[in-house]
Design an enzyme around this catalytic site. Sequence first.
Site, PDB file in Angstrom:
ATOM      1  N   LEU A 179     -43.436  -5.454  27.296  1.00 55.57           N
ATOM      2  CA  LEU A 179     -42.301  -5.472  26.375  1.00 55.57           C
ATOM      3  C   LEU A 179     -42.578  -6.361  25.172  1.00 55.57           C
ATOM      4  O   LEU A 179     -42.158  -6.049  24.047  1.00 55.57           O
ATOM      5  CB  LEU A 179     -41.042  -5.957  27.105  1.00 55.57           C
ATOM      6  CG  LEU A 179     -39.783  -6.109  26.251  1.00 55.57           C
ATOM      7  CD1 LEU A 179     -39.372  -4.781  25.623  1.00 55.57           C
ATOM      8  CD2 LEU A 179     -38.645  -6.693  27.078  1.00 55.57           C
ATOM      9  N   ASP A 216     -49.030 -21.236  26.801  1.00 55.02           N
ATOM     10  CA  ASP A 216     -48.755 -21.013  28.213  1.00 55.02           C
ATOM     11  C   ASP A 216     -47.458 -21.750  28.508  1.00 55.02           C
ATOM     12  O   ASP A 216     -47.428 -22.987  28.506  1.00 55.02           O
ATOM     13  CB  ASP A 216     -49.907 -21.560  29.063  1.00 55.02           C
ATOM     14  CG  ASP A 216     -49.679 -21.382  30.561  1.00 55.02           C
ATOM     15  OD1 ASP A 216     -48.561 -21.007  30.970  1.00 55.02           O
ATOM     16  OD2 ASP A 216     -50.624 -21.652  31.337  1.00 55.02           O
ATOM     17  N   SER A 259     -32.435  -9.196  32.652  1.00 57.20           N
ATOM     18  CA  SER A 259     -32.612  -7.917  33.340  1.00 57.20           C
ATOM     19  C   SER A 259     -31.267  -7.318  33.713  1.00 57.20           C
ATOM     20  O   SER A 259     -30.318  -8.045  34.024  1.00 57.20           O
ATOM     21  CB  SER A 259     -33.450  -8.122  34.609  1.00 57.20           C
ATOM     22  OG  SER A 259     -33.474  -6.941  35.390  1.00 57.20           O
ATOM     23  N   TYR A 283     -36.767 -12.311  41.800  1.00 51.59           N
ATOM     24  CA  TYR A 283     -36.713 -11.972  40.373  1.00 51.59           C
ATOM     25  C   TYR A 283     -35.279 -11.886  39.887  1.00 51.59           C
ATOM     26  O   TYR A 283     -34.915 -12.452  38.856  1.00 51.59           O
ATOM     27  CB  TYR A 283     -37.431 -10.643  40.153  1.00 51.59           C
ATOM     28  CG  TYR A 283     -37.433 -10.147  38.729  1.00 51.59           C
ATOM     29  CD1 TYR A 283     -38.227 -10.759  37.769  1.00 51.59           C
ATOM     30  CD2 TYR A 283     -36.653  -9.056  38.341  1.00 51.59           C
ATOM     31  CE1 TYR A 283     -38.251 -10.300  36.452  1.00 51.59           C
ATOM     32  CE2 TYR A 283     -36.665  -8.592  37.039  1.00 51.59           C
ATOM     33  CZ  TYR A 283     -37.465  -9.220  36.095  1.00 51.59           C
ATOM     34  OH  TYR A 283     -37.472  -8.762  34.795  1.00 51.59           O
ATOM     35  N   LYS A 340     -33.223 -14.295  37.036  1.00 54.23           N
ATOM     36  CA  LYS A 340     -32.643 -13.775  35.798  1.00 54.23           C
ATOM     37  C   LYS A 340     -31.146 -14.099  35.710  1.00 54.23           C
ATOM     38  O   LYS A 340     -30.606 -14.273  34.607  1.00 54.23           O
ATOM     39  CB  LYS A 340     -32.878 -12.271  35.686  1.00 54.23           C
ATOM     40  CG  LYS A 340     -34.348 -11.897  35.493  1.00 54.23           C
ATOM     41  CD  LYS A 340     -34.933 -12.481  34.214  1.00 54.23           C
ATOM     42  CE  LYS A 340     -36.326 -11.956  33.923  1.00 54.23           C
ATOM     43  NZ  LYS A 340     -36.893 -12.449  32.658  1.00 54.23           N
TER      44      LYS A 340
END
Length: 271
Positions: free
Chosen positions: A16, A67, A151, A187, A191
């Site tokens: 993305l 990073d 998300s 995950y 989010k």
Amino acid sequence: MAESSIVLITGGNTGLGYESVKALYASSQAHTILMGSRSLAKATDAIAKLQAEVPGSKSAIVPIQIDIEDDKSIEKAFQKVKSKYGRIDTLVNNAGSTFDSIMLTDPSPSGIRATFNKAYSLNVTSSQVMTHIFAPLLIASSDPRLLFVTSGISSLERNSSDENSNFVRGPPPKGWPKPPVPSQIGYRTSKVALNMIMLEWKKTFKVDGVKVFGISPGFLATNLGGMGPEFLKNMGAADPSIGGHFIRDVVEGKRDEGHGKVINKDGVMPW
């Protein structure tokens, strides 16, 4: 001639992030796009590929090594951007990943801890640190925007419905132990936490004029978690360019009515 906006995108060399850089590079508006990448070599290769795909752009792409799990790396990038530009107009906190495959193969307590610790370190803590360090450069902009890529599966409202639960084969059988299921719980919860961080930055930047957004780009065929674009396409994922165009619209001020919310291409996502 209008001054080009300066946009920093973390994780900009792939997925993305790459599509967002590409959409901005193809825009009729001029941008200086800082492609954040853990590897300068990978960023340079990605830029060469992108410039071949989009010739004749009004914009410039600059690779920047960063990073977001390394504070020294973030500080070094900050000093470089500060000395060269003195500001950023948009920060896109895009870098992130899923680590739930660890828990699928190792459902023990150590596997659970590894899954959650990695997800929160990268997706939550590192995005918070990144924003904290770069905050002065955002405030220095006359029209600043701050984006957190979240998300659609972070929506508590959607996940509270049995119809939208993430048990792809239905709930597990009665009794214990339960077999591992691909629910992406590490995950998803990271989010959800990122959405709260977005709200906190909205409050923090209220008097500074920074517009803050949660970005729900949709289910896209990237290499999220190393699953591969083809695997995700077979699961119904859309072309990642859709997410790139959406992020470009937010960067260019076309979705400012969604400031302080989690938004997707169709509007405001339910909490």
